[in-house]
Scaffold this active site. Structure first.
Site, PDB file in Angstrom:
ATOM      1  N   GLY A   1       1.292  -1.356  -0.486  1.00 35.92           N
ATOM      2  CA  GLY A   1       0.219  -0.448   0.040  1.00 35.92           C
ATOM      3  C   GLY A   1       0.849   1.112  -0.223  1.00 35.92           C
ATOM      4  CD  GLU A   2       3.137   5.569  -0.178  1.00 35.16           C
ATOM      5  OE1 GLU A   2       2.107   5.436  -1.329  1.00 35.16           O
ATOM      6  OE2 GLU A   2       3.847   6.253   0.217  1.00 35.16           O
ATOM      7  CB  SER A   3       5.373   2.707   3.740  1.00 34.39           C
ATOM      8  OG  SER A   3       6.382   3.192   2.998  1.00 34.39           O
TER       9      SER A   3
ATOM     10  CB  CYS B   1       5.687  -3.916  -1.154  1.00 33.75           C
ATOM     11  SG  CYS B   1       5.764  -2.525  -2.367  1.00 33.75           S
TER      12      CYS B   1
ATOM     13  NE  ARG C   1       8.601   5.728   0.641  1.00 33.79           N
ATOM     14  CZ  ARG C   1       7.645   7.117   0.263  1.00 33.79           C
ATOM     15  NH1 ARG C   1       8.068   7.701   0.713  1.00 33.79           N
ATOM     16  NH2 ARG C   1       6.125   6.017   0.275  1.00 33.79           N
TER      17      ARG C   1
ATOM     18  CB  ILE D   1       2.789  -2.341  -7.657  1.00 31.77           C
ATOM     19  CG1 ILE D   1       2.308  -3.399  -7.900  1.00 31.77           C
ATOM     20  CG2 ILE D   1       1.591  -1.413  -8.184  1.00 31.77           C
ATOM     21  CD1 ILE D   1       1.027  -4.004  -7.546  1.00 31.77           C
ATOM     22  NE  ARG D   2       4.285   4.789  -6.673  1.00 30.23           N
ATOM     23  CZ  ARG D   2       3.568   5.023  -5.060  1.00 30.23           C
ATOM     24  NH1 ARG D   2       2.463   4.645  -4.468  1.00 30.23           N
ATOM     25  NH2 ARG D   2       4.421   5.104  -5.273  1.00 30.23           N
TER      26      ARG D   2
ATOM     27  CG  HIS E   1       1.928  -6.692  -3.824  1.00 27.80           C
ATOM     28  ND1 HIS E   1       1.755  -5.877  -3.090  1.00 27.80           N
ATOM     29  CD2 HIS E   1       2.841  -6.015  -4.534  1.00 27.80           C
ATOM     30  CE1 HIS E   1       2.296  -4.542  -2.944  1.00 27.80           C
ATOM     31  NE2 HIS E   1       2.914  -4.482  -3.964  1.00 27.80           N
TER      32      HIS E   1
ATOM     33  CD  GLU F   1       0.206  -8.743  -1.641  1.00 26.83           C
ATOM     34  OE1 GLU F   1       0.977  -9.820  -1.268  1.00 26.83           O
ATOM     35  OE2 GLU F   1      -0.010  -7.734  -1.705  1.00 26.83           O
TER      36      GLU F   1
HETATM   37  N1  GLN Z   1       5.868   3.064  -2.860  1.00 27.08           N
HETATM   38  C1  GLN Z   1       4.779   2.450  -2.223  1.00 27.08           C
HETATM   39  C2  GLN Z   1       5.447   3.536  -0.784  1.00 27.08           C
HETATM   40  O1  GLN Z   1       6.384   3.583  -0.760  1.00 27.08           O
HETATM   41  C3  GLN Z   1       4.735   1.046  -2.084  1.00 27.08           C
HETATM   42  C4  GLN Z   1       4.273   0.242  -3.291  1.00 27.08           C
HETATM   43  C5  GLN Z   1       3.265  -1.017  -2.940  1.00 27.08           C
HETATM   44  O2  GLN Z   1       3.236  -1.040  -1.291  1.00 27.08           O
HETATM   45  N2  GLN Z   1       2.903  -1.521  -3.758  1.00 27.08           N
HETATM   46  O3  GLN Z   1       4.974   2.823   0.192  1.00 27.08           O
END
Ligand code: GLN
Length: 193
Positions: A47-49, A79, A114, A141-142, A177, A179
């Site tokens: 997600g977004e840390s 992630c 990141r 993913i990112r 990921h 999952e």
């Molecule tokens: N770029 C996200 C972060 O910095 C991590 C991306 C992800 O969990 N798929 O939190």
């Protein structure tokens, strides 16, 4: 054995589906009160840390979870979950190696960068070998990159020489990921800890 899945933001439902496929009991950890329910293991989803870290702090969940991880509770971070666990974090394009105890768990002795793959390669999938399992699909993913590991950290997987999965005691963390694919091997490995 019950797994708590952090469900503040991000891909928590996909982890729940993996545990369902394995017949492993689980529940969602959304607020401080949920911490009173008994659990033996923890999953930190992607997600977004930065968002997850702030919500963890605001819900007063950071310190109790950190204590339990330090006491040996198994944790799987994927992630953004890896970033929450990392002791040192660099934002892509920045030079400073920050430690953010107020919004991160910081229990895993690694440095992560990141959003390390840049815009061109923000999302990609590949298949690589994972220590103790064999070949697994890896979806990024990112994603962050693990750029340094401490002495107690075992490297579990690499792509092109970059570390993408590690283990330190009962902490397993992946930059990808697991999952999001059908392969349940990494969750099985975690549930066997
Ligand atoms: N770029 C996200 C972060 O910095 C991590 C991306 C992800 O969990 N798929 O939190």
């Amino acid at each position: 054995m019950t797994t708590a899945i952090l469900a503040l933001q991000g891909a928590f439902a996909e982890h729940a589906a993996m545990l369902d496929a394995l017949g492993e009991p689980h529940f969602e950890l959304r607020c401080h009160e949920d911490m009173e329910r008994p659990f033996d293991r923890l999953i930190l989803p992607g997600g977004e840390s930065t968002v997850q870290g702030r919500l963890l702090r605001d819900e007063d969940m950071l310190e109790p979870l950190r204590k339990r991880i330090e006491a040996g509770m198994p944790v799987l971070g994927t992630c953004a979950g890896l970033i929450l666990l990392a002791s040192r974090i660099i934002d892509a394009g920045a030079n400073d190696r920050t430690i953010r105890p107020e919004t991160h768990l910081g229990t895993l002795d690694v440095t992560v960068e990141r959003n390390a793959y840049g815009r061109q390669l923000a999302s990609f999938a590949t298949t690589e070998s994972f220590e103790g399992i064999g070949t697994v699909s890896m979806r990024f993913i990112r994603a962050p990159r693990i750029i340094e590991t401490g002495d107690d950290v075992i490297e579990l997987a690499h792509i092109d020489g970059t570390i993408v999965a590690v283990r330190q005691g009962s902490q397993i963390a992946t930059a990808f990921h697991p999952e999001l694919d059908d392969d349940t091997h990494i969750h099985e490995l975690f549930c066997g800890l």
